[in-house]
Design a protein around this motif. Structure first.
Motif, mmCIF file in Angstrom:
data_model
loop_
_atom_site.group_PDB
_atom_site.id
_atom_site.type_symbol
_atom_site.label_atom_id
_atom_site.label_comp_id
_atom_site.label_asym_id
_atom_site.label_seq_id
_atom_site.Cartn_x
_atom_site.Cartn_y
_atom_site.Cartn_z
ATOM 1 N N GLY A 220 0.812 -1.210 0.000
ATOM 2 C CA GLY A 220 0.000 0.000 0.000
ATOM 3 C C GLY A 220 0.856 1.275 0.000
ATOM 4 N N ALA A 224 1.444 3.857 -3.592
ATOM 5 C CA ALA A 224 0.902 5.210 -3.416
ATOM 6 C C ALA A 224 2.012 6.243 -3.190
ATOM 7 N N GLU A 363 -5.933 3.878 -6.045
ATOM 8 C CA GLU A 363 -6.926 2.883 -5.603
ATOM 9 C C GLU A 363 -6.477 2.196 -4.308
ATOM 10 N N SER A 364 -7.475 1.717 -3.566
ATOM 11 C CA SER A 364 -7.205 1.065 -2.279
ATOM 12 C C SER A 364 -6.804 -0.393 -2.492
ATOM 13 N N LEU A 365 -6.121 -0.942 -1.512
ATOM 14 C CA LEU A 365 -5.762 -2.368 -1.544
ATOM 15 C C LEU A 365 -7.009 -3.219 -1.328
#
Length: 561
Positions: A220, A224, A363-365
């Protein structure tokens, strides 16, 4: 008066002496008197009389000690004791039955022998059934032995062979503790345990995820992460150009502007500075972290699969826990595959950032799945390890359980037969003893009876010497119960009344010689022994009565005019 303990008198002043002759016409009571004493002797009536006993006169019912020693010959005696013909005339052979006592004794003896024969038949049948029990017991042991060899011989051949597993061991199994009947599945579990090599301990399970959760956090952060470079608009718009220039910077060493690729091109310091600002250290660090993280995720995925594939197979688990262990493996399969897929999704994100390192992924994990539940598998392994430590006793118990299960189908019949054998032995012993007692009692009764052959000889002598009846003889019947009367060696067509009375009187007088008769204490009453006899025979009859009764304590003879 006589010197003994028995003396009777018919009226005051009219006592009966030691030897008394009563003479009178028919109807004067002679026969009534004799019949009264005869019935008293047999217990049919009670007689009240005066009698002399123990030194004094007494009056009352004649006691048993008196009447049981009375011997009476009269017409009733003849009817009760001596029946001469089956029908009295015609072509029937003359038959003189034995005296009443002997007839009863002979019947009793034969009844004893008949009962002994019946019991002997029972004994033979019982002995045969006893032998059948022995044969059945042997057969059941053989069948139980073969059943054990057929099944246990496949997994323990050296212990359950035709020579090693004997009928004695089969008997021990048949009489041993009864075990619950096994299902086919339970039987298979026991046989697997007996057939398998020694099981080994299984080390405790390690957590297959380890630091996988840390990989997710780093993923993550890396995807990012923003760069610190000064972005060149041209290079940002054209990634292929940027890649080409980045590689080309290595061809233009610092301190010289000559291009090692084109040899004639030059790179200005200003352009170089612009390029180096675009490709600063943060980009290199990002790329390094992306590649390292990609390798770690790949290693984690490989380790997870290796952990899964390295779990012991169910055949390495003690059979009692094999099914439970297989179920736990099935339950664990999906969570492991889910985690493998999750790690793959992290690797995909890292690859996307590596393809475009200049722009962070917004985007999120994906959400991490739940950790696999290892406790069911761990619990089974703990049970397995405990049983491994005592597998020798478990094998022994499994063997005993299987053996008991295999012989169970024969147990009830075998137990019943084994229980019946001692019962049959005792019954045979008791029955044999009873037969022996019956035979002994019959033989004793035989020995107590008159010798019919001797009696026939004596009566034949009396017939010839006393009455001159040389034409009449007695022959013992084939059944031994009486005598066949012969006249001149053939069966008579008829016997006269005199001949009948002669035979009856002779038999009566000879019966006074029987065991148990004590002459000096007994009373003899002879009523009219000379019916239908001629003068010579009458004289001979009374003379014989006198001679044969001389030793008796009291004798009463009666005759008609």
């Amino acid at each position: 008066m006589i010197d003994n303990d028995l003396f009777t008198r018919v009226a005051p002043g009219c006592g009966l002496g030691a030897r008394t002759f009563v003479y009178g016409r028919n109807g004067t009571g002679k026969t009534t008197f004799s019949e009264l004493l005869r019935k008293a002797a047999t217990g049919e009536v009670a007689v009240i009389a005066e009698y002399y006993q123990n030194g004094g006169w007494r009056k009352g019912t004649l006691p048993e000690t008196v009447v049981r020693r009375v011997h009476v010959f009269n017409r009733s005696y003849i009817e009760d004791h001596l029946s001469f013909f089956l029908d009295g005339s015609g072509s029937s052979a003359g038959i003189l039955k034995l005296g009443e006592t002997n007839v009863a004794a002979e019947a009793a003896r034969r009844a004893l022998e008949d009962e002994a024969d019946r019991q002997s038949t029972r004994l033979a049948a019982l002995t045969q059934r006893r032998a059948e029990l022995d044969r059945r017991v042997v057969k059941l042991k053989q069948e139980a032995k073969q059943r054990a060899i057929d099944v246990l011989g496949r997994v323990l051949p050296f212990k359950y062979g035709t020579q090693t597993f004997t009928v004695a061991k089969a008997h021990k199994a048949l009489t041993g503790p009864q075990q619950p009947t096994l299902t086919d599945e339970q039987l298979d579990v026991c046989l697997v345990l007996l057939e398998a090599e020694e099981f080994q301990m299984i080390p405790p399970l390690e957590d297959p995820l380890g630091a996988v959760s840390a990989l997710a956090d780093r993923t993550g952060e890396v995807i990012a992460r923003a760069l610190t470079n000064e972005v060149s608009p041209d290079l940002d718009r054209d990634h292929a150009l940027a890649d080409w220039i980045e590689a080309g910077l290595a061809l233009h060493p610092v301190g010289g502007d000559r291009c090692k690729f084109c040899t004639t091109g030059t790179l200005s310091a200003e352009t170089r500075s612009t390029y180096e600002a675009h490709f600063d250290r943060s980009l290199a660090d990002l790329r390094s972290d992306l590649r390292n993280l990609q390798d770690e995720i790949a290693a984690a995925r490989q380790a997870l699969m290796s952990w899964r594939d390295g779990l012991p197979t169910a055949d390495k688990i003690m059979p009692d826990h094999g099914a439970e262990y297989s179920d736990a493996l099935v339950v664990l399969k999906e969570p492991i595959e889910t985690w493998n897929a999750y790690l793959g999704s992290l690797a995909t994100l890292i690859g996307r950032r590596d393809e475009d390192p200049y722009h962070p992924l917004a985007e999120s994990l994906p959400a991490a799945p739940e950790s696999p539940a290892l406790s069911p598998l761990t619990e089974v392994i703990v049970k397995h390890n405990v049983d491994v430590g005592r597998q020798a006793s478990l094998r022994a118990n499994a063997e005993a359980t299987v053996l008991a299960h295999l012989v169970e189908q024969f147990r009830q019949e075998y137990t019943t037969a084994q229980h019946k054998i001692p019962l049959a032995d005792r019954a045979i012993e008791r029955l044999g003893a009873r037969i022996g007692r019956l035979r002994a009692e019959a033989e004793q009764m035989r020995s107590q009876q008159h010798d019919v052959g001797r009696m026939a000889m004596l009566i034949n002598d009396d017939l010839a010497n006393t009455f001159g009846h040389v034409h009449l003889t007695l022959k013992v019947t084939e059944d031994g119960k009486g005598y066949e009367v012969l006249r001149s060696d053939g069966p008579p067509q008829n016997l006269s009344e005199g001949e009948r009375h002669s035979l009856a009187l002779l038999y009566f007088l000879r019966s006074l010689e029987a065991d148990g008769v004590v002459p000096e204490r007994d009373l003899v009453v002879v009523d009219d022994p000379v019916t239908s006899l001629d003068k010579d025979s009458t004289f001979a009859a009374y003379s014989l009565v006198d001679e044969r009764t001389k030793g008796f304590g009291q004798v009463v003879a009666a005759g008609a005019e």
